[in-house]
Write an enzyme that holds these catalytic residues in place. Structure first.
Site, PDB file in Angstrom:
ATOM      1  N   SER A   1      36.507  43.361  33.641  1.00 12.13           N
ATOM      2  CA  SER A   1      36.276  43.681  34.960  1.00 12.13           C
ATOM      3  C   SER A   1      36.022  45.702  34.794  1.00 12.13           C
ATOM      4  O   SER A   1      36.431  46.004  33.943  1.00 12.13           O
ATOM      5  CB  SER A   1      38.020  44.000  35.862  1.00 12.13           C
ATOM      6  OG  SER A   1      38.487  44.760  37.213  1.00 12.13           O
TER       7      SER A   1
ATOM      8  N   TYR B   1      47.146  44.191  34.952  1.00  9.66           N
ATOM      9  CA  TYR B   1      46.203  43.542  35.449  1.00  9.66           C
ATOM     10  C   TYR B   1      44.931  44.381  34.596  1.00  9.66           C
ATOM     11  O   TYR B   1      44.792  44.095  33.349  1.00  9.66           O
ATOM     12  CB  TYR B   1      46.097  43.905  36.766  1.00  9.66           C
ATOM     13  CG  TYR B   1      44.025  43.321  37.370  1.00  9.66           C
ATOM     14  CD1 TYR B   1      43.848  41.752  36.649  1.00  9.66           C
ATOM     15  CD2 TYR B   1      43.265  44.241  37.252  1.00  9.66           C
ATOM     16  CE1 TYR B   1      42.288  40.851  36.827  1.00  9.66           C
ATOM     17  CE2 TYR B   1      42.271  43.478  37.112  1.00  9.66           C
ATOM     18  CZ  TYR B   1      41.615  42.099  36.696  1.00  9.66           C
ATOM     19  OH  TYR B   1      40.304  41.547  37.012  1.00  9.66           O
TER      20      TYR B   1
ATOM     21  N   GLY C   1      35.660  31.140  43.668  1.00  7.78           N
ATOM     22  CA  GLY C   1      35.483  32.534  43.327  1.00  7.78           C
ATOM     23  C   GLY C   1      34.664  32.130  42.579  1.00  7.78           C
ATOM     24  O   GLY C   1      33.266  31.439  42.312  1.00  7.78           O
ATOM     25  N   ILE C   2      34.702  33.447  41.348  1.00  9.00           N
ATOM     26  CA  ILE C   2      33.282  34.130  40.603  1.00  9.00           C
ATOM     27  C   ILE C   2      33.516  32.540  39.295  1.00  9.00           C
ATOM     28  O   ILE C   2      32.141  32.076  39.202  1.00  9.00           O
ATOM     29  CB  ILE C   2      34.147  35.087  39.481  1.00  9.00           C
ATOM     30  CG1 ILE C   2      34.221  36.436  41.060  1.00  9.00           C
ATOM     31  CG2 ILE C   2      33.287  35.403  38.595  1.00  9.00           C
ATOM     32  CD1 ILE C   2      33.903  37.665  40.286  1.00  9.00           C
ATOM     33  N   GLY C   3      34.029  32.114  39.387  1.00  9.46           N
ATOM     34  CA  GLY C   3      33.930  31.467  37.901  1.00  9.46           C
ATOM     35  C   GLY C   3      33.314  29.640  38.900  1.00  9.46           C
ATOM     36  O   GLY C   3      32.466  29.366  37.511  1.00  9.46           O
TER      37      GLY C   3
ATOM     38  N   THR D   1      36.188  28.723  32.556  1.00  7.25           N
ATOM     39  CA  THR D   1      37.900  28.651  32.485  1.00  7.25           C
ATOM     40  C   THR D   1      38.031  28.908  33.845  1.00  7.25           C
ATOM     41  O   THR D   1      37.131  30.249  34.415  1.00  7.25           O
ATOM     42  CB  THR D   1      38.719  29.490  31.343  1.00  7.25           C
ATOM     43  OG1 THR D   1      38.491  30.739  31.423  1.00  7.25           O
ATOM     44  CG2 THR D   1      38.419  29.189  30.548  1.00  7.25           C
ATOM     45  N   GLY D   2      38.721  28.674  34.802  1.00 12.74           N
ATOM     46  CA  GLY D   2      39.387  28.719  35.599  1.00 12.74           C
ATOM     47  C   GLY D   2      37.769  29.662  37.520  1.00 12.74           C
ATOM     48  O   GLY D   2      38.117  29.682  37.460  1.00 12.74           O
ATOM     49  N   SER D   3      37.299  28.121  36.954  1.00 10.50           N
ATOM     50  CA  SER D   3      36.295  27.698  37.751  1.00 10.50           C
ATOM     51  C   SER D   3      36.478  27.136  38.973  1.00 10.50           C
ATOM     52  O   SER D   3      35.464  26.802  39.794  1.00 10.50           O
ATOM     53  CB  SER D   3      34.855  27.271  36.232  1.00 10.50           C
ATOM     54  OG  SER D   3      35.528  25.948  36.054  1.00 10.50           O
ATOM     55  N   THR D   4      36.935  26.875  39.709  1.00 11.32           N
ATOM     56  CA  THR D   4      37.192  25.564  40.708  1.00 11.32           C
ATOM     57  C   THR D   4      36.804  26.865  41.658  1.00 11.32           C
ATOM     58  O   THR D   4      36.519  26.176  43.210  1.00 11.32           O
ATOM     59  CB  THR D   4      38.869  24.839  40.644  1.00 11.32           C
ATOM     60  OG1 THR D   4      39.959  25.913  40.858  1.00 11.32           O
ATOM     61  CG2 THR D   4      39.482  23.980  39.730  1.00 11.32           C
TER      62      THR D   4
END
Length: 264
Positions: free
Chosen positions: A141, A154, A18-20, A13-16
């Protein structure tokens, strides 16, 4: 090392970016059939094309979904009913003084950072147990352990992820399914890069100077003394997603640059 991920179905998820993105790319290079996720078709298409090109794999597909509500998880599940590897990476962050964080922000952060992973894990776990193999990872994190004063909301979500991962692992003890959280340290992701660039412009300093001062004052316990690369975090995630990591379960695995001042 053969991580035995060839043809395993993986959702990040959230992989477009950065880390993803780095995780999706790394899993693709190991031969997994990877599903990339983002909020817009344009970004999903760009990411899938980039991974196909760099990883030399055609087993890359995309799913557009916004995890700001339960509808995001429902959309993903409708298109992808079963996975072998689930990487709960999607997340948001924003520096803001505690006194200025309204209720709406607390709920929004919990919805995206925590409930997205809860909903997907709850669904995909049944299939993993049926085949007696699966990997669920929550990208948490170092802020889960050392709550940042500038981002209490966060940090709260990152701590919740660690607790949820351990709890799910306890519930599937003795099976071939493992559930872990990854404690990433300050990383040069797209979001962090934008934050550093904005700070540099605001303070009329170079990005290098802002980074140096960040580790002098905000994260002085760092042993790395620089932002980790997204590839460094992805390498750890990919190992934990593989067959060889089967004895690592219910763990909070650190790739934090030594920020957390603890030997355990």
């Amino acid at each position: 090392m053969d991580l035995k991920l060839k043809d395993k179905v993986a959702l990040v998820t959230g992989s477009t970016a950065g880390i993803g993105f780095a995780i999706a790319q790394s899993l693709a290079r190991e031969g997994a059939h990877v599903y990339v996720n983002g909020r817009t078709q344009k970004r999903v298409d760009a990411a899938t094309a980039a991974i196909r090109s760099s990883a030399g794999s055609s087993n890359i597909e995309g799913i557009v979904a916004d995890f700001g509500s339960a509808a995001g998880a429902e959309a993903v599940i409708a298109k992808l009913p079963a996975v072998d590897v689930l990487v709960n990476n999607v997340g948001i962050f924003e520096p803001k003084p505690f006194a200025d964080i309204p209720d709406a922000d607390w709920y929004r952060f919990f919805e995206v950072n925590v409930m997205s992973g809860v909903r997907l894990s709850r669904h995909y776990l049944a299939g993993m147990l049926k085949q007696n193999w699966g990997r669920i990872l929550f990208i948490s994190s170092e802020s889960a352990v050392q709550i940042p004063a500038e981002m209490v909301h966060y940090g709260m979500t990152k701590t919740a992820q660690v607790a949820i991962a351990r709890g799910i692992a306890e519930s599937v003890a003795g099976t071939g399914v493992t559930v872990n959280s990854i404690l990433a340290g300050p990383t040069a992701s797209e979001g962090v890069g934008g934050f550093v660039e904005a700070m540099a412009k605001q303070q009329n300093k170079s990005k290098e100077q802002v980074e140096k001062e960040f580790f002098q004052h905000a994260r002085p316990s760092s042993l790395l003394k620089r932002f980790a690369t997204v590839e460094e975090v992805a390498a750890m995630v990919t190992y934990v997603a593989g067959e060889s990591s089967s004895a690592t379960n219910g763990a909070a695995v650190r790739v934090d640059g030594g920020v957390i001042r603890a030997i355990l």
